[in-house]
Design a protein around this motif. Structure first.
Motif, PDB file in Angstrom:
ATOM      1  N   MET A 113      27.991  36.664  37.055  1.00 57.00           N
ATOM      2  CA  MET A 113      28.555  37.064  38.345  1.00 57.00           C
ATOM      3  C   MET A 113      27.414  37.336  39.320  1.00 57.00           C
ATOM      4  SD  MET A 113      31.494  39.613  36.887  1.00 57.00           S
ATOM      5  CE  MET A 113      32.261  39.170  35.322  1.00 57.00           C
ATOM      6  N   PRO A 117      30.095  44.089  39.106  1.00 57.22           N
ATOM      7  CA  PRO A 117      30.979  44.695  40.099  1.00 57.22           C
ATOM      8  C   PRO A 117      31.825  45.820  39.547  1.00 57.22           C
ATOM      9  CG  PRO A 117      31.993  42.718  39.227  1.00 57.22           C
ATOM     10  CD  PRO A 117      30.628  42.831  38.575  1.00 57.22           C
ATOM     11  N   VAL A 119      35.544  46.678  39.055  1.00 57.61           N
ATOM     12  CA  VAL A 119      36.664  45.745  38.880  1.00 57.61           C
ATOM     13  C   VAL A 119      37.999  46.389  39.204  1.00 57.61           C
ATOM     14  CG1 VAL A 119      35.438  44.368  37.170  1.00 57.61           C
ATOM     15  CG2 VAL A 119      36.897  46.248  36.404  1.00 57.61           C
ATOM     16  N   SER A 126      38.676  38.779  44.687  1.00 58.36           N
ATOM     17  CA  SER A 126      37.247  39.071  44.816  1.00 58.36           C
ATOM     18  C   SER A 126      36.546  38.920  43.471  1.00 58.36           C
ATOM     19  CB  SER A 126      37.038  40.491  45.352  1.00 58.36           C
ATOM     20  OG  SER A 126      37.395  40.581  46.705  1.00 58.36           O
ATOM     21  N   PHE A 127      37.205  39.377  42.397  1.00 57.13           N
ATOM     22  CA  PHE A 127      36.598  39.216  41.074  1.00 57.13           C
ATOM     23  C   PHE A 127      36.475  37.736  40.720  1.00 57.13           C
ATOM     24  CE2 PHE A 127      36.782  38.697  36.483  1.00 57.13           C
ATOM     25  CZ  PHE A 127      35.716  39.495  36.094  1.00 57.13           C
ATOM     26  N   GLN A 130      33.493  36.439  42.335  1.00 57.59           N
ATOM     27  CA  GLN A 130      32.287  36.850  41.615  1.00 57.59           C
ATOM     28  C   GLN A 130      31.962  35.841  40.521  1.00 57.59           C
ATOM     29  OE1 GLN A 130      30.105  39.301  41.911  1.00 57.59           O
ATOM     30  NE2 GLN A 130      31.068  40.834  43.218  1.00 57.59           N
ATOM     31  N   THR A 154      29.939  49.304  34.469  1.00 55.96           N
ATOM     32  CA  THR A 154      31.077  49.358  35.378  1.00 55.96           C
ATOM     33  C   THR A 154      31.965  50.551  35.057  1.00 55.96           C
ATOM     34  OG1 THR A 154      30.998  46.977  35.704  1.00 55.96           O
ATOM     35  CG2 THR A 154      33.081  48.059  36.164  1.00 55.96           C
ATOM     36  N   HIS A 157      37.864  49.785  33.567  1.00 55.78           N
ATOM     37  CA  HIS A 157      38.263  48.387  33.464  1.00 55.78           C
ATOM     38  C   HIS A 157      39.784  48.312  33.338  1.00 55.78           C
ATOM     39  CE1 HIS A 157      33.979  47.922  32.242  1.00 55.78           C
ATOM     40  NE2 HIS A 157      34.236  49.073  31.646  1.00 55.78           N
ATOM     41  N   MET A 161      41.739  42.393  32.647  1.00 57.68           N
ATOM     42  CA  MET A 161      40.417  41.828  32.422  1.00 57.68           C
ATOM     43  C   MET A 161      40.373  40.852  31.252  1.00 57.68           C
ATOM     44  SD  MET A 161      38.531  42.675  34.887  1.00 57.68           S
ATOM     45  CE  MET A 161      36.990  42.028  34.242  1.00 57.68           C
ATOM     46  N   GLU A 357      30.310  44.811  46.286  1.00 57.39           N
ATOM     47  CA  GLU A 357      31.218  45.255  45.237  1.00 57.39           C
ATOM     48  C   GLU A 357      30.466  45.679  43.981  1.00 57.39           C
ATOM     49  OE1 GLU A 357      33.949  42.047  44.781  1.00 57.39           O
ATOM     50  OE2 GLU A 357      34.801  42.329  46.773  1.00 57.39           O
TER      51      GLU A 357
END
Length: 871
Positions: A113, A117, A119, A126-127, A130, A154, A157, A161, A357
């Motif tokens: 990525m 970020p 998440v 947006s993810f 990435q 991060t 989560h 994911m 992010e």
């Protein structure tokens, strides 16, 4: 984000020594293996700016390459493109060595990525960007496919994911945060809300377990045995893994020789191996007994959901604008234009937003000069997005037949269902005697309209006006044309509020306190029930002796257990409430489109203002709350005490929704809902992630006043650095949210679509009057299933157009029909990187897709080739 320093490292050592007490040697038949993975955790920006961290951190890559050359048994891990790309651009002479070490498997690229970020707070698309940006760079530059997911720092989560990572081609997920209890297995299969399972590697003793080791064989042996024993509770099997790296940490030259010497010693209690993540994954991949974990690895660092809250709104704004720009470019391409040529410009606009992010930046936990840099990055993305929207809009408008009486207005709907919603447009008049505006749709019907603001000529005629109207039945991912004509009706000025303020439409009757703005009654006509059991839309301010990361306490940088502390409803007497003071009564605006109550008054040492807007024909109640804070170490929450008993709370997460427990603050995407006994209330938000429901009261976190607090120097944090701006002293901040009372639960009420509508408003602009090849109204994409939405439409990487859709409610959507323009002749299912194995012919301008609950699917669409142009 690990706090560093001698004191902290010493505390770790004591903890791990205690964890190893009583550990017995493994059976002599087969020694266990300790897999040692060196890395450096790249911060991106938090205490230093992006460029300052590059200056500090790029030499670490040089040092790692030198160690790998000098020590054939050594290994190293790098991850984020925002770190690796500048290195290869600034040191092009190092690229051959870099490539060779990657090819040999001694330097592993993980993450895939742009940054590491957050998440939870950025949107799902947006993810995806990435991943597309990061894996795309490594594919194009180095010819590798990154398959190790590396979100080691991060802050929590969400439960989509596993599906997202699998769809992006990842085979693993490494992290240190969010498990439900400290003894949780270190290796497990994580099952997401759609049923996807992903091999997950939890680091109970942080990603710095083996960093700071002694450069002395005897002391190193004691160190390594202690660290090995610290994993007894989480990894009791024959294979254990430990990472050796800290924030912007320098590679340790002695580590590989010490590991080799330890391994060669005949009396070593276990084997030690320098390794990469892939080495360890291969060993664990042979196991068939991995436990299964279902749910979320959240929440972590709840204070971050409302620290520097304006950055969360920036994230939401930029995502909405860039997704709109992509949609307009894709529509242009589907119409035979050059929308695909916008792809490089779109990526230039995306990258600064993706960088912002970074887990620390999204959380708002940075120093002040870094904050300024972050806002500058968002502003840059915003300008580029505006340019791309204008380009796509002009290309679309030029094709539409806009002829008719009056000023043509085109209203664009960026969402994938036909909708009626508010539209606002700016108009100007040079003629005399214009008192108002009449809006006429493409079928000749006059739409109710209302002047929001205007300027006049000396004779009283309107010069400029901002006009609001409800655009009815705007087609899915399409447009409808209107015309504005001068009229004699004047604007309605605000009037002093009466003794009792009541707003009413066909859905609700609202009662407000005219002095304080508190919502003292909300009656739903369908079912005749009262939503609130006490004053609502009231702000509570209470003391919070935490920091920018943590609520009510100082930071534990190694925090890895999902937070379970129940937050009570703020109590009168111990907290300050916005309805405990008032100045002059508010004002009321009434009109054919909406009625709006406005009030402003002091709020203890600061200020408070509120608007509540009720539309004539829409079921959404729009609200704003403006705060001026003048206190340190406080937080503000908007309270909605409902009459819903024994309700269930669901929050939107990227590409789905999760049920969440009572009393615990979680980050929500566009909405949070409490439903029970056949009725419910959804709160929609724009950039306000922090939500909690306690005993039937929905609470939305709107502002926190904190600084970094006690943080050990290291990782770029140095004496004299300021974070005082995070106290928000004297700043005016406006929170935007909306209420949607409803029958049934959130699925029955279509809350996911309502949240998207609130965050993706209709776009209305005046255009020239001209002929065109397109009709006055058209949908470019339409989806048959009400529980399926299109989240993205963009020019695809390999050509064509990529369309992504997902199921929103946890219910299957078999044979969902996606209607497309007639020029689309082929389509194929793709992964998140828009790799499509095969295309199939599209029949009758539509494709049929089966979606399981919460499933995400991406389609790549191909238009028929253009006819050759005559010379």
């Amino acid at each position: 984000m690990i706090q560093r320093g001698l004191i902290v490292v010493g505390a770790w050592f004591a903890l791990f020594q205690a964890g190893s007490a009583g550990a017995a040697d493994p059976p002599a038949a087969e020694k266990s293996t300790f897999w040692v993975i060196p890395h450096t955790h790249w911060e991106g920006a938090v205490f230093k700016t992006r460029e300052e961290y590059l200056e500090m951190g790029l030499p670490n890559i040089l040092k790692a390459l030198r160690l790998l050359e000098e020590q054939p048994g050594n290994r190293f891990v790098l991850d984020q493109v925002a770190y690796v790309r500048p290195f290869l651009e600034r040191y092009p002479d190092q690229e051959p060595l870099f490539r060779r070490l990657v090819a040999e498997g001694r330097l592993q690229i993980t993450g895939g990525m742009d940054v590491m970020p957050d998440v939870n707070m950025p949107g799902g698309e947006s993810f995806v960007r990435q991943v597309q940006y990061g894996k795309g760079y490594y594919r194009d530059k180095l010819g590798i496919d990154v398959t190790t997911g590396w979100l080691i720092d991060t802050f929590g989560h969400h439960a989509q994911m596993p599906q997202l990572m699998k769809l992006a081609g990842f085979r693993s997920y490494w992290t240190q945060r969010g498990v439900p209890y400290r003894e949780h297995p270190a290796e497990f299969l994580w099952e997401g809300i759609d049923g996807t399972r992903l091999a997950t590697f939890y680091m109970p003793a942080t990603y710095a377990l083996l960093y700071g080791s002694p450069n002395d064989p005897a002391k190193f042996r004691e160190f390594l045995v202690g660290r090995f024993g610290a994993l007894d509770r989480n990894a009791p099997g024959p294979h254990r893994v430990g990472l050796a790296g800290v924030d912007v940490g320098v590679p340790e030259p002695h580590l590989a020789p010490m590991v080799e010497a330890f391994d060669k010693a005949p009396d070593s209690p276990f084997r030690a191996r320098m390794a990469t993540p892939s080495d360890f994954e291969a060993v664990i991949g042979e196991r068939t007994d991995l436990p299964v974990f279902k749910g979320e690895l959240s929440p972590i660092f709840q204070g971050a959901y409302s620290s520097r809250i304006e950055l969360k709104t920036w994230m939401r704004r930029i995502e909405e604008r860039l997704l709109t720009a992509e949609k307009l470019a894709a529509i242009e391409q589907m119409q035979g234009g050059g929308g695909a040529s916008d792809l490089p410009a779109l990526w230039r606009a995306w990258e600064p937003a993706l960088f912002n992010e970074t887990h620390d930046l999204a959380s708002g936990v940075m120093t002040d000069h870094v904050y300024d840099d972050v806002v500058g990055g968002f502003q840059f993305s915003d300008r580029l997005a505006a340019e791309q929207i204008a380009r796509g809009w002009d290309a679309l408008a030029a094709r539409i037949d806009t002829r008719g009486e009056g000023v043509p207005i085109v209203v664009f709907n960026p969402l994938s269902w036909t909708r009626s919603d508010l539209a606002e447009v700016d108009l100007g008049f040079s003629a005399k005697g214009v008192g108002g505006v009449e809006i006429v749709d493409d079928r000749g019907a006059v739409r109710p309209s209302q002047v929001v603001a205007s300027t006049t000529y000396p004779d009283g005629g309107v010069c400029k006006a901002r006009v609001a109207f409800v655009a009815a039945d705007v087609p899915s991912l399409g447009y409808r044309t209107y015309h504005a004509r001068p009229a004699s009706s004047p604007a309605t000025p605000p009037a002093p509020a009466p003794a009792t303020v009541a707003l009413e439409n066909r859905f609700y009757k609202i009662t407000l306190d005219p002095g304080t703005g508190a919502l003292v009654g909300l009656r739903v006509k369908d079912g005749d029930w009262e939503v609130f059991k006490g004053p609502a839309n009231v702000v509570a301010r209470h003391q919070d002796k935490g920091d920018v990361w943590e609520l009510y306490k100082g930071l534990d940088g190694g925090s890895n257990i999902a937070m379970k502390t129940v937050q009570p409803v703020p109590a009168r007497g111990s907290a300050k409430f916005s309805d405990e003071s008032h100045d002059a009564p508010g004002t009321l605006v009434s009109g054919p489109v909406y009625s709006e109550f406005r009030v402003a008054h002091s709020f203890d040492s600061g200020g408070y203002a509120s608007t509540v807007r009720l539309y004539a024909d829409l079921p959404r109640i729009d609200c704003t709350t403006t705060l001026v804070n003048n206190e340190k170490y406080v937080r503000y929450q908007v309270l909605f005490p409902t009459t819903i008993a024994a309700g269930k709370r669901f929050d939107e997460i990227p590409f789905g929704a999760s049920e969440r427990p009572d009393g615990i603050e979680f980050p929500a995407q566009n909405w949070s809902d409490l439903s029970g006994s056949g009725r419910g209330l959804a709160v929609l938000n724009i950039g306000l992630p922090g939500h909690v429901v306690t005993e039937g009261t929905l609470m939305v976190s709107t502002l926190r006043s904190h600084n970094l607090g006690a943080y050990g120097f290291g990782g770029g944090y140095e004496p004299g650095m300021s974070s005082e701006g995070a106290f928000q002293i004297g700043k005016e901040w406006t929170a935007r949210y909306a209420l949607l009372p409803h029958a049934g639960d959130w699925r029955d009420a279509g809350v996911p679509k309502a949240g998207l509508e609130f965050n993706h408003p209709l776009i209305a602009r005046t255009v020239g009057s001209h002929e065109g090849s397109l009709p006055t109204s058209r949908a470019f994409v339409d989806v048959s299933a009400p529980n399926v939405v299109v989240s993205s439409l963009k020019p695809a990487r390999g050509g064509g157009v990529a369309l992504r859709l997902y199921e929103t409610s946890g219910r299957p959507a078999p044979a969902t029909v996606v209607k497309l323009p007639a020029d689309i002749v082929a389509a194929g299912e793709a992964d998140l990187l828009e790799n499509v194995p095969a295309l199939a012919a599209v029949a009758a301008g539509s494709v049929s897709v089966d979606l399981a609950p919460f499933q995400i699917k991406t389609l790549v669409l191909q238009r028929k080739p253009r006819a050759p142009t005559a010379p």
